[in-house]
Scaffold this motif. Structure first.
Motif, PDB file in Angstrom:
ATOM      1  N   GLY A  24      12.453 -10.047  50.579  1.00  0.00           N
ATOM      2  CA  GLY A  24      11.232  -9.417  51.061  1.00  0.00           C
ATOM      3  C   GLY A  24       9.998 -10.071  50.486  1.00  0.00           C
ATOM      4  N   ASP A  25      10.071 -10.456  49.209  1.00  0.00           N
ATOM      5  CA  ASP A  25       8.957 -11.141  48.567  1.00  0.00           C
ATOM      6  C   ASP A  25       8.739 -12.512  49.198  1.00  0.00           C
ATOM      7  N   HIS A  26       9.816 -13.221  49.422  1.00  0.00           N
ATOM      8  CA  HIS A  26       9.750 -14.552  50.018  1.00  0.00           C
ATOM      9  C   HIS A  26       9.179 -14.514  51.436  1.00  0.00           C
ATOM     10  N   ASN A  27       9.610 -13.515  52.206  1.00  0.00           N
ATOM     11  CA  ASN A  27       9.178 -13.397  53.598  1.00  0.00           C
ATOM     12  C   ASN A  27       7.914 -12.550  53.758  1.00  0.00           C
ATOM     13  N   ARG A  28       7.361 -12.125  52.671  1.00  0.00           N
ATOM     14  CA  ARG A  28       6.189 -11.244  52.675  1.00  0.00           C
ATOM     15  C   ARG A  28       6.431  -9.994  53.509  1.00  0.00           C
ATOM     16  N   ASP A  29       7.611  -9.416  53.319  1.00  0.00           N
ATOM     17  CA  ASP A  29       8.019  -8.195  54.016  1.00  0.00           C
ATOM     18  C   ASP A  29       8.012  -7.059  52.988  1.00  0.00           C
ATOM     19  N   ALA A  30       6.930  -6.311  52.964  1.00  0.00           N
ATOM     20  CA  ALA A  30       6.759  -5.255  51.964  1.00  0.00           C
ATOM     21  C   ALA A  30       7.822  -4.158  52.094  1.00  0.00           C
ATOM     22  N   ASP A  31       8.237  -3.858  53.330  1.00  0.00           N
ATOM     23  CA  ASP A  31       9.250  -2.815  53.527  1.00  0.00           C
ATOM     24  C   ASP A  31      10.585  -3.220  52.924  1.00  0.00           C
ATOM     25  N   MET A  32      11.001  -4.459  53.148  1.00  0.00           N
ATOM     26  CA  MET A  32      12.273  -4.923  52.597  1.00  0.00           C
ATOM     27  C   MET A  32      12.200  -4.987  51.071  1.00  0.00           C
ATOM     28  N   LYS A  33      11.067  -5.426  50.558  1.00  0.00           N
ATOM     29  CA  LYS A  33      10.890  -5.496  49.107  1.00  0.00           C
ATOM     30  C   LYS A  33      11.008  -4.100  48.498  1.00  0.00           C
ATOM     31  N   ALA A  34      10.361  -3.114  49.119  1.00  0.00           N
ATOM     32  CA  ALA A  34      10.424  -1.736  48.629  1.00  0.00           C
ATOM     33  C   ALA A  34      11.841  -1.173  48.745  1.00  0.00           C
ATOM     34  N   GLU A  35      12.533  -1.517  49.828  1.00  0.00           N
ATOM     35  CA  GLU A  35      13.914  -1.067  50.007  1.00  0.00           C
ATOM     36  C   GLU A  35      14.805  -1.636  48.894  1.00  0.00           C
ATOM     37  N   GLY A  36      14.585  -2.893  48.559  1.00  0.00           N
ATOM     38  CA  GLY A  36      15.347  -3.517  47.483  1.00  0.00           C
ATOM     39  C   GLY A  36      15.077  -2.862  46.142  1.00  0.00           C
ATOM     40  N   GLN A  37      13.831  -2.538  45.883  1.00  0.00           N
ATOM     41  CA  GLN A  37      13.484  -1.877  44.627  1.00  0.00           C
ATOM     42  C   GLN A  37      14.118  -0.495  44.553  1.00  0.00           C
ATOM     43  N   ALA A  38      14.102   0.228  45.661  1.00  0.00           N
ATOM     44  CA  ALA A  38      14.717   1.554  45.701  1.00  0.00           C
ATOM     45  C   ALA A  38      16.228   1.462  45.492  1.00  0.00           C
ATOM     46  N   GLN A  39      16.841   0.445  46.059  1.00  0.00           N
ATOM     47  CA  GLN A  39      18.283   0.282  45.908  1.00  0.00           C
ATOM     48  C   GLN A  39      18.639  -0.051  44.459  1.00  0.00           C
ATOM     49  N   GLN A  40      17.778  -0.786  43.785  1.00  0.00           N
ATOM     50  CA  GLN A  40      18.010  -1.086  42.375  1.00  0.00           C
ATOM     51  C   GLN A  40      17.952   0.197  41.537  1.00  0.00           C
ATOM     52  N   VAL A  41      17.003   1.060  41.840  1.00  0.00           N
ATOM     53  CA  VAL A  41      16.888   2.331  41.123  1.00  0.00           C
ATOM     54  C   VAL A  41      18.140   3.176  41.365  1.00  0.00           C
ATOM     55  N   GLU A  42      18.605   3.190  42.609  1.00  0.00           N
ATOM     56  CA  GLU A  42      19.827   3.932  42.940  1.00  0.00           C
ATOM     57  C   GLU A  42      21.012   3.384  42.134  1.00  0.00           C
ATOM     58  N   GLY A  43      21.091   2.063  42.038  1.00  0.00           N
ATOM     59  CA  GLY A  43      22.170   1.442  41.277  1.00  0.00           C
ATOM     60  C   GLY A  43      22.121   1.804  39.808  1.00  0.00           C
ATOM     61  N   LYS A  44      20.939   1.833  39.241  1.00  0.00           N
ATOM     62  CA  LYS A  44      20.801   2.219  37.832  1.00  0.00           C
ATOM     63  C   LYS A  44      21.227   3.670  37.632  1.00  0.00           C
ATOM     64  N   GLY A  45      20.902   4.514  38.608  1.00  0.00           N
ATOM     65  CA  GLY A  45      21.335   5.913  38.542  1.00  0.00           C
ATOM     66  C   GLY A  45      22.841   6.044  38.593  1.00  0.00           C
ATOM     67  N   GLN A  46      23.483   5.249  39.441  1.00  0.00           N
ATOM     68  CA  GLN A  46      24.943   5.280  39.529  1.00  0.00           C
ATOM     69  C   GLN A  46      25.570   4.806  38.227  1.00  0.00           C
ATOM     70  N   GLN A  47      24.988   3.799  37.616  1.00  0.00           N
ATOM     71  CA  GLN A  47      25.522   3.318  36.348  1.00  0.00           C
ATOM     72  C   GLN A  47      25.369   4.381  35.264  1.00  0.00           C
TER      73      GLN A  47
END
Length: 60
Positions: A24-47
């Protein structure tokens, strides 16, 4: 789910989230970048959930 399963799913979500964020950062796609950040938070919660299960036992 057991401790190990939660930790593995968390790691996978973090890795996929990091990839989405970078893409998302590379393609300047703010929605994808935000989705990736949210997924990382979800992963940390699962851990964290897996760690708690490990400390208290899988039957919580």
């Amino acid at each position: 789910m057991g401790e190990l399963t939660d930790k593995i799913k968390g790691n996978v979500n973090e890795m996929v989230g990091k990839a989405k964020e970078a893409l998302g950062d590379h393609n300047r796609d703010a929605d994808m970048k935000a989705e990736g950040q949210a997924q990382q938070v979800e992963g940390k919660g699962q851990q964290l959930k897996g760690s708690v299960k490990g400390a208290l036992g899988d039957n919580i």
